[in-house]
Design an enzyme around this catalytic site. Structure first.
Site, PDB file in Angstrom:
ATOM      1  N   THR A 191      -0.880  11.296 -10.496  1.00 48.29           N
ATOM      2  CA  THR A 191      -1.061  10.699  -9.169  1.00 48.29           C
ATOM      3  C   THR A 191      -0.657  11.708  -8.110  1.00 48.29           C
ATOM      4  O   THR A 191       0.345  12.398  -8.264  1.00 48.29           O
ATOM      5  CB  THR A 191      -0.159   9.456  -9.049  1.00 48.29           C
ATOM      6  OG1 THR A 191      -0.665   8.478  -9.940  1.00 48.29           O
ATOM      7  CG2 THR A 191      -0.135   8.907  -7.631  1.00 48.29           C
ATOM      8  N   ARG A 219      -4.275  -5.089 -12.153  1.00 52.02           N
ATOM      9  CA  ARG A 219      -2.927  -4.523 -11.991  1.00 52.02           C
ATOM     10  C   ARG A 219      -2.883  -3.534 -10.812  1.00 52.02           C
ATOM     11  O   ARG A 219      -3.757  -2.700 -10.629  1.00 52.02           O
ATOM     12  CB  ARG A 219      -2.522  -3.802 -13.272  1.00 52.02           C
ATOM     13  CG  ARG A 219      -1.131  -3.166 -13.257  1.00 52.02           C
ATOM     14  CD  ARG A 219      -1.174  -1.712 -12.861  1.00 52.02           C
ATOM     15  NE  ARG A 219       0.133  -1.057 -12.991  1.00 52.02           N
ATOM     16  CZ  ARG A 219       0.409   0.152 -12.516  1.00 52.02           C
ATOM     17  NH1 ARG A 219      -0.531   0.839 -11.887  1.00 52.02           N
ATOM     18  NH2 ARG A 219       1.595   0.684 -12.671  1.00 52.02           N
ATOM     19  N   VAL A 220      -1.826  -3.635 -10.020  1.00 52.40           N
ATOM     20  CA  VAL A 220      -1.596  -2.698  -8.923  1.00 52.40           C
ATOM     21  C   VAL A 220      -0.201  -2.113  -9.113  1.00 52.40           C
ATOM     22  O   VAL A 220       0.742  -2.849  -9.425  1.00 52.40           O
ATOM     23  CB  VAL A 220      -1.695  -3.413  -7.555  1.00 52.40           C
ATOM     24  CG1 VAL A 220      -1.287  -2.479  -6.425  1.00 52.40           C
ATOM     25  CG2 VAL A 220      -3.112  -3.936  -7.333  1.00 52.40           C
ATOM     26  N   GLY A 221      -0.079  -0.813  -8.946  1.00 55.93           N
ATOM     27  CA  GLY A 221       1.225  -0.173  -9.108  1.00 55.93           C
ATOM     28  C   GLY A 221       1.919   0.040  -7.785  1.00 55.93           C
ATOM     29  O   GLY A 221       1.715  -0.699  -6.814  1.00 55.93           O
ATOM     30  N   ASP A 222       2.727   1.077  -7.732  1.00 60.63           N
ATOM     31  CA  ASP A 222       3.492   1.384  -6.518  1.00 60.63           C
ATOM     32  C   ASP A 222       2.682   2.164  -5.489  1.00 60.63           C
ATOM     33  O   ASP A 222       2.965   2.098  -4.289  1.00 60.63           O
ATOM     34  CB  ASP A 222       4.714   2.225  -6.899  1.00 60.63           C
ATOM     35  CG  ASP A 222       4.314   3.547  -7.564  1.00 60.63           C
ATOM     36  OD1 ASP A 222       3.343   3.542  -8.369  1.00 60.63           O
ATOM     37  OD2 ASP A 222       4.937   4.580  -7.284  1.00 60.63           O
ATOM     38  N   THR A 242       5.610   9.234  -8.180  1.00 61.19           N
ATOM     39  CA  THR A 242       4.611   9.234  -9.248  1.00 61.19           C
ATOM     40  C   THR A 242       5.296   8.728 -10.507  1.00 61.19           C
ATOM     41  O   THR A 242       6.518   8.751 -10.608  1.00 61.19           O
ATOM     42  CB  THR A 242       4.022  10.651  -9.451  1.00 61.19           C
ATOM     43  OG1 THR A 242       3.039  10.613 -10.493  1.00 61.19           O
ATOM     44  CG2 THR A 242       5.086  11.669  -9.814  1.00 61.19           C
ATOM     45  N   GLY A 243       4.504   8.251 -11.446  1.00 58.74           N
ATOM     46  CA  GLY A 243       5.086   7.717 -12.670  1.00 58.74           C
ATOM     47  C   GLY A 243       4.833   6.225 -12.794  1.00 58.74           C
ATOM     48  O   GLY A 243       3.919   5.693 -12.167  1.00 58.74           O
ATOM     49  N   GLY A 245       4.695   2.847 -11.992  1.00 52.52           N
ATOM     50  CA  GLY A 245       4.825   2.193 -10.691  1.00 52.52           C
ATOM     51  C   GLY A 245       5.679   0.944 -10.707  1.00 52.52           C
ATOM     52  O   GLY A 245       6.375   0.640  -9.733  1.00 52.52           O
TER      53      GLY A 245
HETATM   54  C1  SD4 Z   1       0.989   3.718 -10.845  1.00 47.61           C
HETATM   55  N1  SD4 Z   1       2.444   5.404  -9.981  1.00 47.61           N
HETATM   56  O1  SD4 Z   1      -0.078   3.167 -10.689  1.00 47.61           O
HETATM   57  C2  SD4 Z   1       1.124   5.171 -10.477  1.00 47.61           C
HETATM   58  C3  SD4 Z   1       0.758   5.984 -11.664  1.00 47.61           C
HETATM   59  C4  SD4 Z   1       1.085   7.418 -11.574  1.00 47.61           C
HETATM   60  O2  SD4 Z   1       0.692   9.518 -12.239  1.00 47.61           O
HETATM   61  O3  SD4 Z   1       1.886   7.868 -10.810  1.00 47.61           O
HETATM   62  N2  SD4 Z   1       0.471   8.204 -12.373  1.00 47.61           N
HETATM   63  O4  SD4 Z   1       1.954   3.148 -11.348  1.00 47.61           O
END
Ligand code: SD4
Length: 331
Positions: A191, A219-222, A242-243, A245
Site C-alpha cells: 500500500t 471489507r474496508v481497511g484503514d 501500511t499493513g 488495517g
Molecule cells: C489494508 N492497510 O487494507 C491496507 C493493506 C496494506 O500493504 O497496507 N497493504 O488493511
C-alpha cells in the site's frame, strides 16, 4: 455548491457556540519538540512514502521542485503505483477479494484539513483522484461502493478492468484452499501512503490500496479512513500506515501519531509509540505486519514497524533515499 463554501456556510451558525478555550486547545502548539526550536533546519520541499516506491516519490518530487503544491504532488505521486500492474496491492493489478472482484480504497487530505475518500470502489484505475473529487466537488468526505463508482463516471473517469491475468491466476490458485491468512512479509504489503511538504511549508497526504488480498467482499481497511490510514494537520505534521488495517483502525493509528507529535514527540518516537500501542492490545500476537511513517512540520521523518522489512522512500533537494525502518520484533 463546492465543498469549501458548503462547510463555511454551515459553520457560520455554530461559530459562537464554542468557547475560546476549546479553540485555543485545538490549536495548541507542541510543548517541547523540535517544532518550537528555531535552530532546527527546516527541510522543504520533501516527500516521503511507504515502502521503496522510488518512482512515486520521484514523480511527487518533480511536482514539488517545480513549485507545485503538496496536494498535487501526493496525488500524482501515488498515481504511479495505482497504474503499475506489477504492484498487486494498489490500483490496477491489485489482488481481488475472495469473490474475484478488485475493490479499491483511497483517501486524501490537504493543508486545511479538507479530506475525501472512496471505499470499496470497483472498475476505476485512480481512486486517489476520485477521493480528491469527493473532497473538492461534494459536501461529503467518503463515498463507498456503487455510489463512489457512479460518482467517478459522472466526474469523467473511465471504466477499467482492474483484474490482471496474473492476479486472476493467483486468485484461482488461492481458491483451491480458500485459506485466509495475513502474510507478514513485504510482498503482501505494498500500500502506498505518501506525505509531502511543499515550498510554502504546507503538508498534504494521500493513501491508496486494494486492501488485503482475498478479503471478504465489502471489507474496508484503514487506508481510506481519515485518522487511521492517513492523517495530516498542517500545524504539526502527517502520518500514514501500511499493513493489516484492522489493527491500525483499532488505535486510529495515524491520528494518534500526529497527536503524539503535537505533544512533543519526534516523528520517530511517535511511530514507535503507535506500534507499541498496537502490540499491547494484541497481548503477544505477532503474526501481522504494520508500518507507520510520519513527518513533522520541520520535515523531520520517522518510520517504525512490527516486523523487519518495512522501509520508506524519501526525496529532498539532496536526492532520493530509502530508509529501512527499525522494528518492534527484531529479526
Ligand atoms: C489494508 N492497510 O487494507 C491496507 C493493506 C496494506 O500493504 O497496507 N497493504 O488493511
Amino acid at each position: 455548491m463546492k465543498r469549501r463554501k458548503f462547510l463555511k456556510k454551515s459553520s457560520i451558525g455554530t461559530a459562537g457556540v464554542f468557547s475560546t478555550p476549546l479553540l485555543a486547545s485545538c490549536q495548541e502548539k507542541p510543548k517541547d519538540s523540535t517544532l518550537l526550536n528555531d535552530k532546527v533546519k527546516i527541510i522543504k520541499p520533501i516527500v516521503v512514502c511507504t515502502w521503496n516506491f522510488h518512482k512515486a516519490t520521484a514523480k511527487a518530487w518533480k511536482v514539488l521542485n517545480m513549485g507545485g503544491n503538496a496536494l498535487d504532488a501526493v496525488e500524482q505521486g501515488v498515481m504511479i503505483e495505482e497504474a503499475d500492474t506489477n504492484n498487486q496491492t494498489v490500483g490496477v493489478g491489485g489482488r481481488p477479494d475472495r469473490d474475484g472482484n478488485v475493490t479499491l480504497d483511497a483517501c486524501i487530505m490537504d493543508k486545511e484539513s479538507n479530506c475525501g475518500a472512496v471505499l470499496c470502489m470497483q472498475n476505476i484505475a485512480h481512486p486517489i483522484s476520485v477521493a480528491r473529487k469527493v473532497m473538492e466537488e461534494t459536501p461529503h468526505v467518503m463515498l463507498a461502493g456503487k455510489g463512489a463508482e457512479q460518482f467517478a463516471y459522472e466526474q469523467g473517469f473511465n471504466k477499467t478492468n482492474l483484474l490482471t491475468e496474473q492476479s486472476k491466476k493467483e486468485w484461482l490458485e488461492w481458491k483451491k484452499t480458500s485459506k485466509y491468512e495475513t502474510i507478514i512479509n513485504i510482498e503482501n504489503h505494498d500500500t502506498i501512503g505518501m506525505l509531502a511538504i511543499d515550498k510554502n511549508g504546507d503538508i498534504a497526504g494521500g493513501c491508496t490500496t486494494s486492501g488485503m488480498g482475498y478479503k471478504y467482499a465489502g471489507r474496508v481497511g484503514d487506508s481510506p479512513i481519515i485518522g487511521a490510514g492517513l492523517f495530516v494537520d498542517n500545524e504539526i505534521g502527517g502520518a500514514t500506515a501500511t499493513g493489516v488495517g484492522e489493527e491500525v483502525v483499532r488505535t486510529v493509528g495515524s491520528f494518534l501519531i500526529v497527536e503524539l507529535m503535537r505533544q512533543g514527540k519526534s516523528p520517530q518516537e511517535a511511530c514507535e509509540e503507535g506500534v507499541k500501542r498496537i502490540m499491547q492490545k494484541n497481548k503477544g500476537r505477532k503474526d501481522f505486519q504494520i508500518g507507520f511513517l510520519a513527518i513533522n512540520k520541520n520535515g523531520e521523518t520517522g518510520g517504525y514497524c512490527v516486523h523487519p522489512g518495512f522501509s520508506y522512500s524519501q526525496y529532498t533537494e539532496e536526492g532520493q533515499i530509502n530508509h529501512p525502518a527499525e522494528s518492534f520484533i527484531k529479526a
